[in-house]
Each structure stands twice: as structure tokens, then as C-alpha cells.
Design a protein around this motif. Structure first.
Motif, mmCIF file in Angstrom:
data_model
loop_
_atom_site.group_PDB
_atom_site.id
_atom_site.type_symbol
_atom_site.label_atom_id
_atom_site.label_comp_id
_atom_site.label_asym_id
_atom_site.label_seq_id
_atom_site.Cartn_x
_atom_site.Cartn_y
_atom_site.Cartn_z
ATOM 1 N N LYS A 3 13.305 13.727 9.535
ATOM 2 C CA LYS A 3 13.001 12.348 9.880
ATOM 3 C C LYS A 3 13.896 11.893 11.045
ATOM 4 O O LYS A 3 13.440 11.216 11.967
ATOM 5 C CB LYS A 3 13.216 11.464 8.652
ATOM 6 C CG LYS A 3 12.760 10.060 8.841
ATOM 7 C CD LYS A 3 12.897 9.302 7.545
ATOM 8 C CE LYS A 3 12.414 7.900 7.719
ATOM 9 N NZ LYS A 3 12.574 7.087 6.555
ATOM 10 N N THR A 7 12.632 10.792 14.824
ATOM 11 C CA THR A 7 12.999 9.498 15.391
ATOM 12 C C THR A 7 13.589 9.676 16.780
ATOM 13 O O THR A 7 13.249 8.946 17.717
ATOM 14 C CB THR A 7 14.020 8.791 14.470
ATOM 15 O OG1 THR A 7 13.474 8.698 13.157
ATOM 16 C CG2 THR A 7 14.333 7.399 14.972
ATOM 17 N N ARG A 8 14.472 10.660 16.926
ATOM 18 C CA ARG A 8 15.081 10.925 18.233
ATOM 19 C C ARG A 8 14.033 11.399 19.239
ATOM 20 O O ARG A 8 14.058 11.019 20.411
ATOM 21 C CB ARG A 8 16.198 11.949 18.110
ATOM 22 C CG ARG A 8 17.412 11.378 17.443
ATOM 23 C CD ARG A 8 18.520 12.375 17.409
ATOM 24 N NE ARG A 8 19.680 11.824 16.742
ATOM 25 C CZ ARG A 8 20.741 12.506 16.395
ATOM 26 N NH1 ARG A 8 20.807 13.795 16.654
ATOM 27 N NH2 ARG A 8 21.751 11.923 15.804
ATOM 28 N N LEU A 11 12.050 8.412 20.365
ATOM 29 C CA LEU A 11 12.858 7.598 21.279
ATOM 30 C C LEU A 11 12.907 8.233 22.670
ATOM 31 O O LEU A 11 12.752 7.550 23.677
ATOM 32 C CB LEU A 11 14.278 7.432 20.702
ATOM 33 C CG LEU A 11 15.235 6.588 21.533
ATOM 34 C CD1 LEU A 11 14.714 5.175 21.696
ATOM 35 C CD2 LEU A 11 16.614 6.594 20.915
#
Length: 145
Positions: A3, A7-8, A11
Motif C-alpha cells: 500500500k 501511494t508513492r 504521487l
């Protein structure tokens, strides 16, 4: 952990999408390459182009209207010391100065047409009333065959 990686990655992808238009715009703002100077024209060479006729006021002769002729051609460099006539590519308009009434009458018949002249004497325009970038003071018309 997956997860956090996702997310990274999201981004990073978002940042890339926001930055790419800015990079593309910066590349578009680069200045175009400077124009190359025209080919050198030496005494005795031929200059070809369209002959234009104009009526101008002669400052030396009480404002009398006289005919002025010019050739519009590709940019050409002049021999030293004239060089480029303070232009990036060299002059494109060349004023033809008739040496007498015979040359003036000869030019009158070719107004608006493509002509070629053998250049014997050429210089950058220096008088404020001149409408061309360069002046050909001695020349002879070349007959097309």
C-alpha cells in the motif's frame, strides 16, 4: 508495504503529469536559430530578382518626382567594407541607379518583371531618402535568351 509503494507510485505519477507540460513549454520557448547570412555578391556577378518601379521626391531637385527602380532578391552579402549593411542576413532590396536616360528608359519597360543585372559597383544605402537597403550605382542589364 504494498500500500505504501502504491501511494508513492501514484504521487510520483501525479508529479510527472504536472511537470511535463512545463518542460514542453520550456522547450517551445527556445529561440529559433539565427538566419544565415546570404551568399556573397562580388563585382561582376549577376543579381536577379523582380524589378519594382516607384515615384519618389528628389530632395536635391526641389521635390520633383522621379522614378526609382529596385530589385527585390534573396538576401546577399556585400563585399568588404560594406558586409551585411547592418542587417542579420544582408540586403534584399537593391536600388538601381540609372547612369542616363537610356538606362532609365530600359528599366521602365521591365517594371514588374524578373530581370538580371551584372553588378559593377555596389554599396550599402547611406542617404536618408533611399528606399532600398543597398545601392547599385554601376550595372548593365543581362538579356535573357
Amino acid at each position: 508495504m504494498t500500500k505504501l509503494f502504491a501511494t508513492r507510485l501514484a504521487l510520483a505519477a501525479t508529479m510527472l503529469l504536472l511537470v511535463s507540460p512545463a518542460i514542453a513549454a520550456q522547450q517551445d520557448n527556445e529561440a529559433p536559430p539565427a538566419p544565415k547570412p546570404g551568399k556573397l555578391i562580388n563585382t561582376g556577378e549577376v543579381l536577379s530578382g523582380e524589378l519594382n518601379a516607384m515615384k519618389v521626391r528628389d530632395v536635391k531637385n526641389a521635390g520633383k518626382r522621379i522614378a526609382m527602380y529596385q530589385i527585390t532578391s534573396e538576401p546577399r552579402r556585400l563585399p568588404a567594407p560594406n558586409g551585411l549593411c547592418n542587417l542579420e542576413t544582408g540586403p534584399e532590396t537593391f536600388q538601381l541607379v540609372p547612369s542616363g536616360d537610356a538606362q532609365a528608359a530600359q528599366l521602365k519597360t521591365f517594371a514588374g518583371k524578373e530581370i538580371s543585372v551584372k553588378v559593377d559597383e555596389i554599396a550599402c544605402a547611406s542617404d536618408p531618402g533611399q528606399m532600398s537597403e543597398a545601392v547599385i550605382t554601376k550595372w548593365s542589364l543581362i538579356k535573357k535568351q
